[in-house]
Design a protein around this motif. Structure first.
Motif, PDB file in Angstrom:
ATOM      1  N   THR A  16       8.538 -14.406   2.889  1.00 43.90           N
ATOM      2  CA  THR A  16       7.202 -14.230   3.465  1.00 43.90           C
ATOM      3  C   THR A  16       6.642 -12.858   3.120  1.00 43.90           C
ATOM      4  OG1 THR A  16       7.741 -15.722   5.286  1.00 43.90           O
ATOM      5  CG2 THR A  16       5.894 -14.229   5.631  1.00 43.90           C
ATOM      6  N   SER A  17       7.445 -11.829   3.238  1.00 42.42           N
ATOM      7  CA  SER A  17       7.003 -10.472   2.915  1.00 42.42           C
ATOM      8  C   SER A  17       6.657 -10.343   1.437  1.00 42.42           C
ATOM      9  CB  SER A  17       8.080  -9.451   3.289  1.00 42.42           C
ATOM     10  OG  SER A  17       8.289  -9.451   4.680  1.00 42.42           O
ATOM     11  N   LEU A  18       7.465 -10.956   0.573  1.00 41.02           N
ATOM     12  CA  LEU A  18       7.195 -10.908  -0.864  1.00 41.02           C
ATOM     13  C   LEU A  18       5.911 -11.654  -1.217  1.00 41.02           C
ATOM     14  CD1 LEU A  18      10.768 -11.336  -2.367  1.00 41.02           C
ATOM     15  CD2 LEU A  18       9.347  -9.283  -2.381  1.00 41.02           C
ATOM     16  N   ARG A  19       5.674 -12.779  -0.542  1.00 40.39           N
ATOM     17  CA  ARG A  19       4.423 -13.512  -0.779  1.00 40.39           C
ATOM     18  C   ARG A  19       3.223 -12.665  -0.382  1.00 40.39           C
ATOM     19  NH1 ARG A  19       7.422 -18.236   0.737  1.00 40.39           N
ATOM     20  NH2 ARG A  19       6.898 -17.904   2.914  1.00 40.39           N
ATOM     21  N   LEU A  20       3.310 -12.007   0.782  1.00 38.60           N
ATOM     22  CA  LEU A  20       2.223 -11.131   1.227  1.00 38.60           C
ATOM     23  C   LEU A  20       2.028  -9.986   0.246  1.00 38.60           C
ATOM     24  CD1 LEU A  20       0.094 -10.232   3.283  1.00 38.60           C
ATOM     25  CD2 LEU A  20       1.929  -9.073   4.547  1.00 38.60           C
ATOM     26  N   LEU A  21       3.110  -9.413  -0.203  1.00 42.65           N
ATOM     27  CA  LEU A  21       3.046  -8.296  -1.141  1.00 42.65           C
ATOM     28  C   LEU A  21       2.372  -8.711  -2.449  1.00 42.65           C
ATOM     29  CD1 LEU A  21       3.907  -5.327  -1.640  1.00 42.65           C
ATOM     30  CD2 LEU A  21       6.045  -6.223  -2.532  1.00 42.65           C
ATOM     31  N   THR A  22       2.810  -9.810  -3.021  1.00 38.89           N
ATOM     32  CA  THR A  22       2.244 -10.231  -4.315  1.00 38.89           C
ATOM     33  C   THR A  22       0.808 -10.716  -4.181  1.00 38.89           C
ATOM     34  OG1 THR A  22       3.297 -12.400  -4.093  1.00 38.89           O
ATOM     35  CG2 THR A  22       4.449 -10.763  -5.407  1.00 38.89           C
ATOM     36  N   SER A  23       0.509 -11.487  -3.146  1.00 40.57           N
ATOM     37  CA  SER A  23      -0.874 -11.957  -2.992  1.00 40.57           C
ATOM     38  C   SER A  23      -1.820 -10.792  -2.728  1.00 40.57           C
ATOM     39  CB  SER A  23      -0.981 -13.011  -1.885  1.00 40.57           C
ATOM     40  OG  SER A  23      -0.692 -12.456  -0.615  1.00 40.57           O
ATOM     41  N   SER A  24      -1.384  -9.823  -1.956  1.00 39.87           N
ATOM     42  CA  SER A  24      -2.214  -8.649  -1.681  1.00 39.87           C
ATOM     43  C   SER A  24      -2.419  -7.807  -2.933  1.00 39.87           C
ATOM     44  CB  SER A  24      -1.587  -7.789  -0.580  1.00 39.87           C
ATOM     45  OG  SER A  24      -1.506  -8.516   0.622  1.00 39.87           O
ATOM     46  N   ALA A  25      -1.388  -7.715  -3.760  1.00 41.96           N
ATOM     47  CA  ALA A  25      -1.515  -6.963  -5.011  1.00 41.96           C
ATOM     48  C   ALA A  25      -2.515  -7.635  -5.946  1.00 41.96           C
ATOM     49  CB  ALA A  25      -0.155  -6.827  -5.686  1.00 41.96           C
ATOM     50  N   TYR A  26      -2.476  -8.955  -6.034  1.00 44.96           N
ATOM     51  CA  TYR A  26      -3.441  -9.672  -6.867  1.00 44.96           C
ATOM     52  C   TYR A  26      -4.857  -9.511  -6.314  1.00 44.96           C
ATOM     53  CZ  TYR A  26       0.214 -11.913  -9.621  1.00 44.96           C
ATOM     54  OH  TYR A  26       1.268 -12.148 -10.466  1.00 44.96           O
ATOM     55  N   ARG A  27      -4.993  -9.597  -4.992  1.00 37.93           N
ATOM     56  CA  ARG A  27      -6.310  -9.403  -4.373  1.00 37.93           C
ATOM     57  C   ARG A  27      -6.828  -7.999  -4.627  1.00 37.93           C
ATOM     58  NH1 ARG A  27      -5.431  -9.845   1.274  1.00 37.93           N
ATOM     59  NH2 ARG A  27      -7.471  -8.900   1.451  1.00 37.93           N
ATOM     60  N   LEU A  28      -5.935  -7.013  -4.517  1.00 37.71           N
ATOM     61  CA  LEU A  28      -6.325  -5.624  -4.756  1.00 37.71           C
ATOM     62  C   LEU A  28      -6.822  -5.457  -6.189  1.00 37.71           C
ATOM     63  CD1 LEU A  28      -6.501  -2.678  -3.808  1.00 37.71           C
ATOM     64  CD2 LEU A  28      -4.119  -2.417  -4.512  1.00 37.71           C
ATOM     65  N   GLN A  29      -6.104  -6.014  -7.126  1.00 37.01           N
ATOM     66  CA  GLN A  29      -6.512  -5.935  -8.527  1.00 37.01           C
ATOM     67  C   GLN A  29      -7.894  -6.568  -8.718  1.00 37.01           C
ATOM     68  OE1 GLN A  29      -4.196  -8.299 -11.281  1.00 37.01           O
ATOM     69  NE2 GLN A  29      -4.568  -6.843 -12.931  1.00 37.01           N
ATOM     70  N   SER A  30      -8.102  -7.710  -8.123  1.00 38.38           N
ATOM     71  CA  SER A  30      -9.374  -8.416  -8.242  1.00 38.38           C
ATOM     72  C   SER A  30     -10.521  -7.602  -7.638  1.00 38.38           C
ATOM     73  CB  SER A  30      -9.271  -9.776  -7.547  1.00 38.38           C
ATOM     74  OG  SER A  30     -10.510 -10.412  -7.512  1.00 38.38           O
ATOM     75  N   GLU A  31     -10.290  -7.042  -6.462  1.00 40.57           N
ATOM     76  CA  GLU A  31     -11.328  -6.243  -5.801  1.00 40.57           C
ATOM     77  C   GLU A  31     -11.642  -4.982  -6.598  1.00 40.57           C
ATOM     78  OE1 GLU A  31     -13.200  -7.199  -3.321  1.00 40.57           O
ATOM     79  OE2 GLU A  31     -12.057  -9.031  -2.968  1.00 40.57           O
ATOM     80  N   CYS A  32     -10.617  -4.354  -7.136  1.00 41.37           N
ATOM     81  CA  CYS A  32     -10.837  -3.131  -7.913  1.00 41.37           C
ATOM     82  C   CYS A  32     -11.627  -3.408  -9.187  1.00 41.37           C
ATOM     83  CB  CYS A  32      -9.506  -2.449  -8.244  1.00 41.37           C
ATOM     84  SG  CYS A  32      -8.742  -1.668  -6.805  1.00 41.37           S
TER      85      CYS A  32
END
Length: 77
Positions: A16-32
């Motif tokens: 669960t933590s890894l899923r949150l980490l990876t999905s948040s990283a992809y979202r961060l990249q997209s937002e940036c």
């Protein structure tokens, strides 16, 4: 992808933590990307994008903290 992400962890909490980490990283990249001159259009709301970046960074920090907590507990057992 990081090596440990390609292995299936036994713990559901770790997954669960890894899923949150990876999905948040992809979202961060997209937002940036939205802030880049090529991607920016007149309707881009920079304040909204900034808030999204802050939320993504918070989620990444939260997931990282969860992973540290879990692995610390597992290593102490």
């Amino acid at each position: 992808t990081l090596t440990f992400l390609s292995q299936k962890p036994k713990s559901e909490l770790v997954r669960t933590s890894l899923r949150l980490l990876t999905s948040s990283a992809y979202r961060l990249q997209s937002e940036c990307k939205k802030t880049l001159p090529v991607e920016t259009c007149p309707t881009t709301d920079i304040q909204l994008v900034t808030q999204q970046v802050i939320q993504c960074a918070y989620d990444i920090a939260k997931a990282a903290k969860q992973l540290v907590t879990i692995t610390t507990k597992e290593n102490n057992n």
